[in-house]
Design an enzyme around this catalytic site. Structure first.
Site, PDB file in Angstrom:
ATOM      1  N   LYS A   7      -0.863 -21.437 -41.565  1.00  0.00           N
ATOM      2  CA  LYS A   7      -0.506 -22.563 -42.448  1.00  0.00           C
ATOM      3  C   LYS A   7       0.982 -22.892 -42.301  1.00  0.00           C
ATOM      4  O   LYS A   7       1.759 -22.082 -41.776  1.00  0.00           O
ATOM      5  CB  LYS A   7      -0.833 -22.195 -43.898  1.00  0.00           C
ATOM      6  N   TYR A  21      32.969 -28.701 -48.973  1.00  0.00           N
ATOM      7  CA  TYR A  21      32.772 -29.400 -50.250  1.00  0.00           C
ATOM      8  C   TYR A  21      33.093 -28.471 -51.413  1.00  0.00           C
ATOM      9  O   TYR A  21      32.655 -27.307 -51.448  1.00  0.00           O
ATOM     10  CB  TYR A  21      31.306 -29.825 -50.392  1.00  0.00           C
TER      11      TYR A  21
HETATM   12  C1  LIG Z   1      -0.435 -17.252 -47.137  1.00  0.00           C
HETATM   13  C2  LIG Z   1      -1.672 -16.498 -47.401  1.00  0.00           C
HETATM   14  C3  LIG Z   1      -1.938 -15.286 -46.715  1.00  0.00           C
HETATM   15  C4  LIG Z   1      -0.937 -14.627 -45.802  1.00  0.00           C
HETATM   16  O1  LIG Z   1       0.009 -13.914 -46.572  1.00  0.00           O
HETATM   17  P1  LIG Z   1       1.106 -12.994 -45.828  1.00  0.00           P
HETATM   18  O2  LIG Z   1       1.822 -12.327 -46.946  1.00  0.00           O
HETATM   19  O3  LIG Z   1       2.001 -13.953 -45.108  1.00  0.00           O
HETATM   20  O4  LIG Z   1       0.385 -12.111 -44.929  1.00  0.00           O
HETATM   21  C5  LIG Z   1      -3.165 -14.696 -46.901  1.00  0.00           C
HETATM   22  N1  LIG Z   1      -4.086 -15.222 -47.737  1.00  0.00           N
HETATM   23  C6  LIG Z   1      -3.850 -16.351 -48.440  1.00  0.00           C
HETATM   24  C7  LIG Z   1      -4.900 -16.868 -49.357  1.00  0.00           C
HETATM   25  C8  LIG Z   1      -2.635 -17.015 -48.317  1.00  0.00           C
HETATM   26  O5  LIG Z   1      -2.397 -18.131 -49.028  1.00  0.00           O
END
Ligand SMILES: *Cc1c(COP(=O)(O)O)cnc(C)c1O
Length: 368
Positions: free
Chosen positions: A33, A258
Site C-alpha cells: 500500500k 526562516y
Molecule cells: C499496513 C498494514 C499491515 C502491514 O503492517 P507493517 O507493520 O508495516 O508490517 C498489515 N496489515 C494491515 C491490515 C495493514 O493495514
C-alpha cells in the site's frame, strides 16, 4: 541529472521477503500500500512476487487496479474499500476484498460479474479500528450466500511491544472469532493476523499467512523495542540522496533560515541541500542531517519547502554540486530512516512513505 533521488535496491526486497518466509515458515503477503511505503508500487510488487510472496496487500482499490493493469496476476487483497465503492470493478479484476460490516457484505454480494466475489472477513480483536465487532453475532449464511469467503483476518495494535498483554488478548479473541466461523462450516479459509512486528517476534500468531509491510522494506517495526534492522536480519531498501545546491563559508553568529531559529556558533561551512518538506523532509526535523565524506553534517535551522541547510564544519572539503546521503542503512555511519523518524517525533514508516513524487525512484544499488 537529478537533484535528489531515492535509490531502491530491489535485491534487498527479495532478500527481506526470503528472510521472512524462512523465519516464519508461513506464506507471506507483501504489503505494498501507499506506493509500497514510498518505494514504488509496481516494481516492489513484482520483486516481492518473484521472491516468493504468496499474495499482495493494499489499502485501496486504486492500488490493486494499478497492479492488475501492470499485468501482476498474484492474489491481491484490498482492505480499505468502503461501501459505495465500485465493487464490481474489483470483482471483475479478481481483487479480493476485505469486509468488516454487513453493509459491505451485502453490497459485495450484490455484484453481478462472471466471477464470484472473494472476501476476507476483517474482525476487530481489540484494536478498535476496522473489523467486525458488534455485528459479528448477527452475521448469518444469507449475508454471504453469493460470496466466497477466502479468509479471516485481524490487526494488532501493539505487536511492536511484544510484552504487552493486549497481544495475547487479541490472539485469543481472534481464535474465538475463527472458531465461530468454522462452526458455520468454513474450515478451509486463510487465517491471518500478524503484521511485521508479530511476524518477527510472535510465533503463536502466524496462522496460515502473515502480512508483512515495513519489514520487507528492511526497516524495523520499532527500533527501541525490537532493535535495529540489522539485528532482525533485514536490509533497508531505500537510500535517499540529494545534491548540495551550494556550499559557502559563513561567519559566527549568523542567523540561519526562516525564523532565525539557529545561529552559527563559529565561522563554518554550510551546505544547502536540495530537498525540503515538499519532498517529505519533515519541517520539524532536528538532530538529523546528511552524511558526506565520512561524516555527519547536522541540520541547522528550519527545513524549508525545497531546501534545508546543514553545518558541514569549517574543515569540510565538500563543494557545491556534490551528493550527500540523507539516509541509508547506516552501515557507513550515515543517518537512517529510524534517526529521521526520531528526529521528527515520528517513525521510519512515515519517513519513507512520505518521500514525495518530485523525488525520482532509481531502481539500483545504493551508492557511497
Ligand atoms: C499496513 C498494514 C499491515 C502491514 O503492517 P507493517 O507493520 O508495516 O508490517 C498489515 N496489515 C494491515 C491490515 C495493514 O493495514
Amino acid at each position: 541529472m537529478n537533484r535528489a533521488e531515492a535509490r531502491i535496491d530491489l535485491e534487498r526486497i527479495s532478500a527481506n521477503i526470503k528472510h521472512l518466509i524462512n523465519l516464519s515458515g508461513t506464506p507471506v503477503m507483501a504489503v505494498v500500500k501507499a506506493d509500497a511505503y514510498g518505494h514504488g508500487l509496481v516494481p516492489v510488487a513484482r520483486a516481492a512476487v518473484e521472491a516468493g510472496a504468496t499474495a499482495l496487500g493494499v489499502a485501496l482499490l486504486e492500488e490493486a487496479l494499478i497492479l492488475r493493469e501492470a499485468g501482476i496476476t498474484a492474489p491481491i487483497l484490498a482492505w480499505l474499500v468502503p461501501p459505495g465503492s465500485d465493487f464490481k470493478l474489483a470483482v471483475d479484476n479478481d481483487i479480493e476484498l476485505a469486509a468488516s460490516s454487513i453493509m459491505a457484505l451485502e453490497q459485495i454480494g450484490a455484484v453481478k460479474s462472471s466471477r464470484r466475489p472473494r472476501v476476507h472477513l476483517e474482525v476487530d480483536t481489540g484494536m478498535t479500528r476496522g473489523g467486525f465487532l458488534n455485528e459479528w453475532g448477527k452475521l448469518d449464511a444469507h449475508h454471504v450466500s453469493n460470496i466466497e469467503i477466502v479468509g479471516i483476518f485481524s490487526h494488532f495494535a501493539r505487536a511492536d511491544e511484544p510484552e504487552q498483554e493486549q497481544n495475547d488478548n487479541q490472539r485469543d479473541r481472534f481464535k474465538e472469532m475463527v472458531a465461530t466461523l468454522e462452526s458455520f462450516g468454513y474450515t478451509n479459509i486463510i487465517r491471518h493476523l500478524s503484521n511485521s512486528a508479530a511476524t518477527l517476534r510472535d510465533k503463536d500468531s502466524r496462522f496460515d499467512m502473515v502480512r508483512a509491510g515495513i519489514a520487507i522494506y528492511g526497516l524495523t517495526p520499532d527500533v527501541d523495542n525490537l532493535g535495529a534492522s540489522e539485528s532482525l536480519g533485514l536490509k533497508p531498501v531505500m537510500q535517499l540522496r540529494a545534491k548540495l545546491h551550494l556550499v559557502k563559508t559563513v561567519p559566527a553568529n549568523s542567523p540561519v533560515g526562516y525564523g532565525a531559529t539557529a545561529h552559527t556558533t563559529a565561522e563554518t561551512k554550510l551546505g544547502v541541500v536540495a530537498m525540503g518538506y515538499a519532498d517529505g523532509i519533515p519541517r520539524i526535523a532536528k538532530d538529523a542531517g546528511v552524511f558526506i565524506n565520512g561524516k555527519k553534517a547536522p541540520i541547522i535551522g528550519r527545513v524549508s519547502m525545497d531546501q534545508f541547510v546543514v553545518d558541514l564544519g569549517a574543515d569540510s572539503t565538500a563543494v557545491s554540486g556534490e551528493w550527500v546521503i540523507v539516509f541509508g542503512d547506516g552501515s557507513h555511519g550515515e543517518y537512517t530512516a529510524d534517526d529521521w523518524g526520531a528526529a521528527s517525533l515520528s517513525i521510519n514508516y512515515e519517513i519513507v512513505t512520505r518521500i514525495g513524487p518530485r523525488v525520482p525512484r532509481i531502481y539500483a544499488p545504493h551508492i557511497y
